[in-house]
Design a protein around this motif. Structure first.
Motif, PDB file in Angstrom:
ATOM      1  N   THR A 202      22.674  53.530  71.512  1.00 51.95           N
ATOM      2  CA  THR A 202      21.942  52.644  72.081  1.00 51.95           C
ATOM      3  C   THR A 202      22.563  51.226  72.401  1.00 51.95           C
ATOM      4  OG1 THR A 202      20.722  51.555  70.268  1.00 51.95           O
ATOM      5  CG2 THR A 202      19.729  53.699  71.250  1.00 51.95           C
ATOM      6  N   ALA A 203      22.230  50.301  73.004  1.00 53.99           N
ATOM      7  CA  ALA A 203      22.700  49.113  73.249  1.00 53.99           C
ATOM      8  C   ALA A 203      22.818  48.400  71.784  1.00 53.99           C
ATOM      9  CB  ALA A 203      21.988  48.179  74.148  1.00 53.99           C
TER      10      ALA A 203
ATOM     11  N   GLY B 244      32.774  50.830  72.215  1.00 52.19           N
ATOM     12  CA  GLY B 244      32.158  51.597  73.330  1.00 52.19           C
ATOM     13  C   GLY B 244      33.042  52.120  74.400  1.00 52.19           C
ATOM     14  N   ILE B 245      32.344  52.586  75.479  1.00 45.08           N
ATOM     15  CA  ILE B 245      32.912  52.919  76.863  1.00 45.08           C
ATOM     16  C   ILE B 245      32.192  52.327  77.817  1.00 45.08           C
ATOM     17  CG2 ILE B 245      34.047  55.058  75.967  1.00 45.08           C
ATOM     18  CD1 ILE B 245      31.709  56.512  77.151  1.00 45.08           C
ATOM     19  N   CYS B 246      32.355  52.477  78.989  1.00 45.60           N
ATOM     20  CA  CYS B 246      31.615  51.909  79.886  1.00 45.60           C
ATOM     21  C   CYS B 246      30.197  51.824  80.061  1.00 45.60           C
ATOM     22  CB  CYS B 246      32.284  52.456  81.485  1.00 45.60           C
ATOM     23  SG  CYS B 246      31.842  54.152  81.708  1.00 45.60           S
ATOM     24  N   ARG B 247      29.557  52.956  79.740  1.00 43.30           N
ATOM     25  CA  ARG B 247      28.165  53.139  79.602  1.00 43.30           C
ATOM     26  C   ARG B 247      27.648  52.056  78.575  1.00 43.30           C
ATOM     27  NH1 ARG B 247      25.116  58.198  77.482  1.00 43.30           N
ATOM     28  NH2 ARG B 247      24.310  56.581  76.043  1.00 43.30           N
ATOM     29  N   ASP B 248      28.305  52.111  77.314  1.00 43.08           N
ATOM     30  CA  ASP B 248      27.858  51.198  76.266  1.00 43.08           C
ATOM     31  C   ASP B 248      28.178  49.826  76.784  1.00 43.08           C
ATOM     32  OD1 ASP B 248      27.564  53.450  74.435  1.00 43.08           O
ATOM     33  OD2 ASP B 248      29.804  53.541  74.706  1.00 43.08           O
ATOM     34  N   TYR B 249      29.116  49.173  77.281  1.00 41.97           N
ATOM     35  CA  TYR B 249      29.263  48.120  78.069  1.00 41.97           C
ATOM     36  C   TYR B 249      28.160  47.599  78.898  1.00 41.97           C
ATOM     37  CZ  TYR B 249      34.159  46.914  76.465  1.00 41.97           C
ATOM     38  OH  TYR B 249      35.427  46.812  75.681  1.00 41.97           O
ATOM     39  N   ALA B 250      27.934  48.408  79.662  1.00 44.41           N
ATOM     40  CA  ALA B 250      26.821  48.354  80.779  1.00 44.41           C
ATOM     41  C   ALA B 250      25.445  48.427  80.067  1.00 44.41           C
ATOM     42  CB  ALA B 250      26.652  49.632  81.690  1.00 44.41           C
ATOM     43  N   HIS B 251      25.005  49.059  78.893  1.00 43.73           N
ATOM     44  CA  HIS B 251      23.792  48.862  78.196  1.00 43.73           C
ATOM     45  C   HIS B 251      23.567  47.628  77.431  1.00 43.73           C
ATOM     46  CE1 HIS B 251      23.188  53.740  77.904  1.00 43.73           C
ATOM     47  NE2 HIS B 251      22.716  53.090  79.026  1.00 43.73           N
ATOM     48  N   VAL B 252      24.656  47.168  77.057  1.00 45.49           N
ATOM     49  CA  VAL B 252      24.610  45.874  76.250  1.00 45.49           C
ATOM     50  C   VAL B 252      24.240  44.792  77.489  1.00 45.49           C
ATOM     51  CG1 VAL B 252      25.713  44.128  74.951  1.00 45.49           C
ATOM     52  CG2 VAL B 252      26.092  46.570  74.210  1.00 45.49           C
TER      53      VAL B 252
ATOM     54  N   ILE C   4      23.124  45.169  80.339  1.00 41.85           N
ATOM     55  CA  ILE C   4      21.570  45.237  80.929  1.00 41.85           C
ATOM     56  C   ILE C   4      20.741  44.776  79.926  1.00 41.85           C
ATOM     57  CG2 ILE C   4      19.886  47.000  81.451  1.00 41.85           C
ATOM     58  CD1 ILE C   4      22.382  48.655  82.765  1.00 41.85           C
ATOM     59  N   THR C   5      20.711  44.724  78.526  1.00 33.99           N
ATOM     60  CA  THR C   5      19.757  44.578  77.559  1.00 33.99           C
ATOM     61  C   THR C   5      19.707  43.166  77.437  1.00 33.99           C
ATOM     62  OG1 THR C   5      20.098  46.514  76.346  1.00 33.99           O
ATOM     63  CG2 THR C   5      19.146  44.757  75.003  1.00 33.99           C
ATOM     64  N   LEU C   6      20.703  42.398  77.486  1.00 35.55           N
ATOM     65  CA  LEU C   6      20.718  40.958  77.398  1.00 35.55           C
ATOM     66  C   LEU C   6      20.283  40.426  78.545  1.00 35.55           C
ATOM     67  CD1 LEU C   6      24.337  40.363  76.066  1.00 35.55           C
ATOM     68  CD2 LEU C   6      22.240  40.496  74.677  1.00 35.55           C
ATOM     69  N   VAL C   7      20.572  40.756  79.893  1.00 39.78           N
ATOM     70  CA  VAL C   7      19.973  40.267  81.098  1.00 39.78           C
ATOM     71  C   VAL C   7      18.530  40.534  81.230  1.00 39.78           C
ATOM     72  CG1 VAL C   7      20.270  40.657  83.476  1.00 39.78           C
ATOM     73  CG2 VAL C   7      22.134  40.502  82.400  1.00 39.78           C
ATOM     74  N   ARG C   8      18.056  41.685  80.650  1.00 36.73           N
ATOM     75  CA  ARG C   8      16.543  41.714  80.647  1.00 36.73           C
ATOM     76  C   ARG C   8      16.154  40.896  79.635  1.00 36.73           C
ATOM     77  NH1 ARG C   8      16.259  48.414  80.552  1.00 36.73           N
ATOM     78  NH2 ARG C   8      17.165  48.737  82.760  1.00 36.73           N
TER      79      ARG C   8
END
Length: 259
Positions: free
Chosen positions: A154-155, A164-172, A174-178
């Motif tokens: 998870t993020a 991490g890899i690209c999905r991990d970067y994206a998850h973190v 997204i989590t901060l923005v939300r």
């Protein structure tokens, strides 16, 4: 910007298995599919269904002992590009209904656990400036390390490990923005500049009344991404989901600029 895409998958199965594919570039106003062709090995069943939020399509197949996929496409990317830093956030009470789900925590993006951190780190910024500051924070605090994350990461896990890899970067991201009260979702894309080349995952944020792709890895530009699909997190955008045991034989993705 026009790009040429070539993706190949080769999997084997120990029994007849239902498989959900999501790997074709989406036919949406911001990108035009100039030509496309997909070849699959023999299947017992083939059906197209709408993908998340009607962006792109998924393909249901039922296979026997193997699945080989060869997908080729040429895509013209025509999306309107704006400087995200200059865009305002839409106040939550004015958000369109379809964006509200992307304010909520999801399986891989527990944004409710990051509100205190976001207030402490980014409270002085607003709108697009805040989002770009978050992107830069993720880029500078994480290291791109293949193999350190799994399908369960998870993020929050990535935030602690800082790898991490690209999905991990994206998850973190997204989590901060939300956590800041701005809708954010994940997008699977084909993109120039990704090393090693593969299916790529980036964040997409809702600013100024429209969605904008943001890559926290720094490898891909919004103008050079062809969107495949979107969702709440990586669970919604997997290029292959097997409802049974699957073994990868080989997989390759090539993305090139077309003069």
């Amino acid at each position: 910007m026009k790009i040429a895409i070539h993706a190949q998958l080769d999997y084997r199965f120990d029994r007849p298995t239902d498989v959900l594919l999501q790997l074709e570039a989406a036919a949406i106003p911001e990108q035009i599919i100039d030509d496309a062709h997909i070849d699959l090995s023999e299947t017992e069943h083939f059906a197209r269904v709408s993908a998340h939020d009607l962006i792109g399509e998924r393909i249901w197949v039922r296979v026997g002992s193997e699945l080989r996929v060869d997908y080729q496409a040429t895509v013209s990317i025509n999306r309107i590009l704006n400087d995200c830093q200059a865009l305002p956030a839409v106040p939550p009470h004015q958000l369109p209904g379809e964006t509200v789900q992307y304010l909520m925590p999801s399986r891989y993006c527990p944004s409710d656990q990051f509100q205190s951190f976001v207030r402490a780190e980014f409270d002085a910024l607003e709108g697009g400036r805040k989002v770009i500051a978050m992107r830069d924070w993720v880029h500078s605090h994480l290291s791109y390390v293949p193999g350190v994350s799994t399908s369960d990461t998870t993020a929050a896990d990535t935030f602690i490990r800082r790898q991490g890899i690209c999905r991990d970067y994206a998850h973190v991201l997204i989590t901060l923005v939300r956590a800041a009260g701005i809708p954010a979702r994940i997008a699977s894309v084909y993109a120039l500049g990704v090393e090693p080349q593969d299916f790529h995952a980036v964040a997409e944020v809702f600013l100024g009344g429209e969605w904008h792709l943001v890559d926290a890895t720094g490898m891909a530009r919004e103008a050079a991404m062809a969107k495949i699909g979107i969702g709440r997190d990586a669970a919604d955008i997997a290029f292959l989901t097997a409802y049974g045991s699957a073994v990868l034989n080989s997989q390759s993705v090539q993305v090139q600029a077309v003069p």
